[in-house]
Scaffold this motif. Structure first.
Motif, PDB file in Angstrom:
ATOM      1  N   SER A  26      -5.581  -1.890  -7.478  1.00 30.82           N
ATOM      2  CA  SER A  26      -6.860  -2.269  -6.879  1.00 30.82           C
ATOM      3  C   SER A  26      -6.642  -3.394  -5.877  1.00 30.82           C
ATOM      4  O   SER A  26      -5.622  -4.087  -5.908  1.00 30.82           O
ATOM      5  N   THR A  27      -7.608  -3.565  -4.996  1.00 32.43           N
ATOM      6  CA  THR A  27      -7.546  -4.647  -4.020  1.00 32.43           C
ATOM      7  C   THR A  27      -8.491  -5.761  -4.464  1.00 32.43           C
ATOM      8  O   THR A  27      -9.423  -5.516  -5.242  1.00 32.43           O
TER       9      THR A  27
ATOM     10  N   ASN B 223       1.919 -10.514  -0.060  1.00 33.53           N
ATOM     11  CA  ASN B 223       0.719 -10.740  -0.865  1.00 33.53           C
ATOM     12  C   ASN B 223       0.382 -12.220  -0.965  1.00 33.53           C
ATOM     13  O   ASN B 223      -0.708 -12.579  -1.403  1.00 33.53           O
TER      14      ASN B 223
ATOM     15  N   LYS C 161      -8.696  -8.749   9.804  1.00 32.59           N
ATOM     16  CA  LYS C 161      -9.067  -7.595   8.975  1.00 32.59           C
ATOM     17  C   LYS C 161      -9.274  -6.397   9.769  1.00 32.59           C
ATOM     18  O   LYS C 161      -9.568  -5.835  10.516  1.00 32.59           O
TER      19      LYS C 161
ATOM     20  N   TYR D 272       0.821  -1.207   0.000  1.00 35.16           N
ATOM     21  CA  TYR D 272       0.000   0.000   0.000  1.00 35.16           C
ATOM     22  C   TYR D 272       0.862   1.267   0.000  1.00 35.16           C
ATOM     23  O   TYR D 272       0.473   2.284  -0.573  1.00 35.16           O
TER      24      TYR D 272
ATOM     25  N   LYS E 193      -2.940  -8.717  -6.644  1.00 39.61           N
ATOM     26  CA  LYS E 193      -3.147  -7.891  -5.453  1.00 39.61           C
ATOM     27  C   LYS E 193      -2.372  -6.595  -5.590  1.00 39.61           C
ATOM     28  O   LYS E 193      -1.461  -6.465  -6.415  1.00 39.61           O
ATOM     29  N   LEU E 194      -2.717  -5.662  -4.731  1.00 35.09           N
ATOM     30  CA  LEU E 194      -2.079  -4.361  -4.653  1.00 35.09           C
ATOM     31  C   LEU E 194      -0.559  -4.496  -4.684  1.00 35.09           C
ATOM     32  O   LEU E 194       0.009  -5.254  -3.905  1.00 35.09           O
TER      33      LEU E 194
END
Length: 182
Positions: A130-131, A173, A182, A43, A105-106
């Protein structure tokens, strides 16, 4: 005989010191097959890449003051975090390992052909922005109608036809996230 041994040891030490230097020769940059991301998180890298949106396109450049080509953009973003990467898009072909498009994945890299999609050699690239669960998007520097650094939806006929592969760069990832985490 002892002087020769001392010079030999000094030579070896000098070679080892040079080997650990961060700067790569053009030959070394062209032959990178594994990218060490260190403590950089996907990120962080993508946020920095997105901050460069609107930078103009310039073929052969990795300098934001002049503009970026696609691999110059990727090189600049990764180098900002001290991460050594190849300089040209085709040199990313043997890097890391490919993953299925659906697992992108990002921070993963996406590779495409050049303008001629029938010539199946890497000629363009971007960074997945994008995720999982979102429509697949990527940041890249394009010479097309949007000229410069932009975020683009992958699911267009143009990019789907040119798609070659996604390569996983960040080891995190691969980690499975539990619902509790989460």
């Amino acid at each position: 005989m002892k002087i020769r041994s001392v010079f030999y040891i000094l030579f070896l030490l000098l070679c080892c010191a040079c080997h650990h230097a961060k700067r790569l020769t053009p030959y070394q940059a062209e032959h990178i097959t594994h990218i060490e991301t260190g403590k950089t998180k996907p990120y962080e890298l993508v946020n920095f890449a997105c901050s460069l949106a609107g930078t103009t396109y310039k073929y052969g450049s990795a300098d934001p003051l002049h503009g970026f080509d696609c691999s110059g953009f990727v090189t600049y973003v990764f180098n900002h975090f001290g991460i050594a990467v190849p300089r040209t898009s085709v040199d990313f072909t043997p890097v890391q390992r490919p993953i299925p498009l659906q697992q992108a994945k990002l921070g993963d890299l996406i590779l495409f052909t050049g303008l001629d999609s029938s010539h199946r050699i890497v000629g363009h690239m971007g960074i997945i922005s994008s995720t999982p669960g979102e429509p697949l998007r990527f940041m890249h520097s394009t010479s097309g109608k949007n000229q410069g650094v932009v975020e683009t939806d992958f699911h267009t006929r143009y990019y789907e036809n040119r798609y070659i592969k996604v390569i996983r760069i960040f080891p995190q990832n691969d980690e499975v996230v539990n619902a509790d985490d989460k």
